[in-house]
Design a protein around this motif. Structure first.
Motif, PDB file in Angstrom:
ATOM      1  N   UNK A 107      76.310  -2.532  27.178  1.00  0.00           N
ATOM      2  CA  UNK A 107      76.490  -1.035  26.571  1.00  0.00           C
ATOM      3  C   UNK A 107      76.848  -0.036  27.720  1.00  0.00           C
ATOM      4  N   UNK A 108      75.988  -0.185  28.749  1.00  0.00           N
ATOM      5  CA  UNK A 108      75.984   0.433  29.963  1.00  0.00           C
ATOM      6  C   UNK A 108      77.394   0.349  30.789  1.00  0.00           C
ATOM      7  N   UNK A 122      68.976   0.192  34.014  1.00  0.00           N
ATOM      8  CA  UNK A 122      68.475  -0.405  32.904  1.00  0.00           C
ATOM      9  C   UNK A 122      66.992  -1.137  33.031  1.00  0.00           C
ATOM     10  N   UNK A 123      66.164  -0.680  32.052  1.00  0.00           N
ATOM     11  CA  UNK A 123      64.779  -1.274  32.291  1.00  0.00           C
ATOM     12  C   UNK A 123      64.262  -1.791  30.921  1.00  0.00           C
ATOM     13  N   UNK A 124      63.167  -2.525  31.077  1.00  0.00           N
ATOM     14  CA  UNK A 124      62.705  -3.047  29.855  1.00  0.00           C
ATOM     15  C   UNK A 124      61.060  -3.279  30.025  1.00  0.00           C
ATOM     16  N   UNK A 125      60.386  -3.470  28.853  1.00  0.00           N
ATOM     17  CA  UNK A 125      59.023  -3.596  29.123  1.00  0.00           C
ATOM     18  C   UNK A 125      58.594  -5.020  28.382  1.00  0.00           C
ATOM     19  N   UNK A 267      66.135   4.875  40.159  1.00  0.00           N
ATOM     20  CA  UNK A 267      65.473   4.710  38.946  1.00  0.00           C
ATOM     21  C   UNK A 267      66.244   5.253  37.781  1.00  0.00           C
ATOM     22  N   UNK A 268      67.050   5.975  37.921  1.00  0.00           N
ATOM     23  CA  UNK A 268      67.891   6.686  36.899  1.00  0.00           C
ATOM     24  C   UNK A 268      69.320   6.413  36.678  1.00  0.00           C
ATOM     25  N   UNK A 269      69.972   6.964  37.862  1.00  0.00           N
ATOM     26  CA  UNK A 269      71.275   6.603  37.786  1.00  0.00           C
ATOM     27  C   UNK A 269      72.240   7.791  38.476  1.00  0.00           C
ATOM     28  N   UNK A 270      73.495   7.558  38.343  1.00  0.00           N
ATOM     29  CA  UNK A 270      74.471   8.583  39.061  1.00  0.00           C
ATOM     30  C   UNK A 270      75.662   8.741  38.273  1.00  0.00           C
ATOM     31  N   UNK A 271      76.080   9.909  37.626  1.00  0.00           N
ATOM     32  CA  UNK A 271      75.610  11.165  37.910  1.00  0.00           C
ATOM     33  C   UNK A 271      74.105  11.297  37.142  1.00  0.00           C
ATOM     34  N   UNK A 275      73.326   9.787  33.259  1.00  0.00           N
ATOM     35  CA  UNK A 275      72.697   8.464  33.368  1.00  0.00           C
ATOM     36  C   UNK A 275      71.207   8.696  32.413  1.00  0.00           C
ATOM     37  N   UNK A 276      70.762   9.870  32.710  1.00  0.00           N
ATOM     38  CA  UNK A 276      69.600  10.075  31.889  1.00  0.00           C
ATOM     39  C   UNK A 276      69.771  10.018  30.371  1.00  0.00           C
ATOM     40  N   UNK A 277      70.715  10.753  29.878  1.00  0.00           N
ATOM     41  CA  UNK A 277      71.186  10.945  28.559  1.00  0.00           C
ATOM     42  C   UNK A 277      71.533   9.568  28.089  1.00  0.00           C
ATOM     43  N   UNK A 278      72.238   8.765  28.738  1.00  0.00           N
ATOM     44  CA  UNK A 278      72.354   7.391  28.418  1.00  0.00           C
ATOM     45  C   UNK A 278      70.958   6.507  28.160  1.00  0.00           C
ATOM     46  N   UNK A 279      70.152   6.514  29.157  1.00  0.00           N
ATOM     47  CA  UNK A 279      68.912   6.067  28.922  1.00  0.00           C
ATOM     48  C   UNK A 279      68.161   6.433  27.587  1.00  0.00           C
TER      49      UNK A 279
END
Length: 357
Positions: A107-108, A122-125, A267-271, A275-279
């Protein structure tokens, strides 16, 4: 006080549910600690108190501080590196875990191909049941990890236990001077070979460096940027760029420079905002303090040693929650990104080894 007495004191604090933090700075065996006298919440967001801060990935959530003024301060030498061992257990990965992460990365990639964003982290737990939780053993094994990294264990009744081994500096400041780093790209350490960085890792590193320097130029002077170099962090290699400069005391405070840096594109992205909104839309869970930052600060003197909260986990006596991720750019491959998250899990798995079923 010797280390055995410290562990007894920490266990008493834990049993009374009082906040505390223990930490070792990179390349040091000295253990520093703050044991808070009460269970109150103190905010770190205003950067008022001298003490140790723990800040979340999402800056709208609560920032925690253990203030030195309301704590017992401890410093002692602890040569505990004989507690480290080479055994790294494996954890069971379910097909649904992999499918979910591959779908997220895909998706990203679609948003990147549509030129909506250049990079998203992209992260996961991963939740892992514990068979025999032992706080003293956990402290020893955290301290015994990669000496070149920042090692810590934090507890507050409102956050639970967090611990980790971070290779990434967010901010080091000493009065007028500061330094930070851009850290991106990951490869496993292979004996007798040096890493070769491809276009995917190189672009990821460039995006992080460019975004950090652009933000810092607005509020600092005499900015210096090194050439990219390889940094070894435990069992992994990364690309690192060192960045340093001088505070403009008339305009810049510790709070302002942290706001300019966090969350970084690493840890987030660019811009960052896109990126934060997508996360927030796609990741599907709350990172809490993972990819946030932590460390000691003294706001009155603009002094700090802050680290990005990576290679970390949240623990309760029955369950450990491990957090891992990687930067997604146009050249990313979902299958390789999945493998990267598995590689990054090894540090915390080695810490947990004696507590697993």
């Amino acid at each position: 006080m010797d280390f055995t007495a410290l562990l007894q004191k920490i266990n008493t604090h834990w049993n009374q549910q009082l906040p505390f933090v223990l930490y070792c700075n990179p390349n040091q065996t000295k253990v520093n600690g703050l044991l808070q006298h009460n269970a109150d919440y103190y905010s770190a967001k205003e950067f008022v108190n001298k003490g140790f801060v723990l800040a979340p990935f999402d800056t709208d959530q609560r920032w925690f501080c253990i203030p030195e003024a309301f704590s017992e301060k401890i410093t002692l030498e602890a040569s505990l590196f004989d507690h480290q061992d080479s055994f790294i257990p494996t954890c069971q990965e379910f097909p649904s875990d992999k499918e979910k992460h591959l779908r997220y990365v895909s998706q990203i990639l679609n948003t990147i191909q549509n030129k909506t964003v250049k990079k998203v982290v992209a992260t996961r737990k991963k939740e892992i049941p514990l068979a025999a939780f032992d706080l003293s053993k956990l402290i020893k094994r955290i301290i015994a990890q990669d000496i070149s990294a920042f090692r810590y264990l934090w507890f507050h009744p409102s956050t639970g236990i967090w611990c980790g081994v971070s290779p990434e500096v967010l901010l080091r400041s000493d009065k007028a001077h500061f330094s930070t780093m851009a850290l991106a790209g990951t490869q496993r350490v292979t004996q007798n070979t040096s890493p070769t960085w491809g276009p995917k890792e190189t672009l990821e590193q460039q995006l992080v460096t460019q975004a950090i320097t652009t933000n810092l130029k607005k509020i600092t002077t005499a900015l210096q940027v090194s050439s990219p170099m390889t940094q070894k962090a435990g069992s992994l290699y990364h690309i690192k760029t060192q960045i340093s400069g001088v505070f403009d005391h008339k305009q810049t405070t510790l709070s302002q420079i942290v706001s300019a840096l966090h969350p970084t594109p690493a840890v987030c992205g660019s811009p960052k905002d896109t990126a934060f909104a997508i996360i927030q839309k796609l990741e599907g869970y709350d990172r809490e303090f993972y990819t946030g930052f932590l460390g000691p600060i003294d706001p009155q003197s603009n002094t700090s040693q802050l680290y990005v909260n990576l290679r970390c986990m949240k623990i309760d006596p029955q369950m450990a929650t491990l957090y891992v991720g990687g930067g997604i750019t146009l050249d990313s491959t979902p299958e390789l990104e999945w493998q990267e998250t598995k590689n990054k899990m090894t540090t915390m798995l080695s810490v947990l080894a004696p507590m697993l079923p």
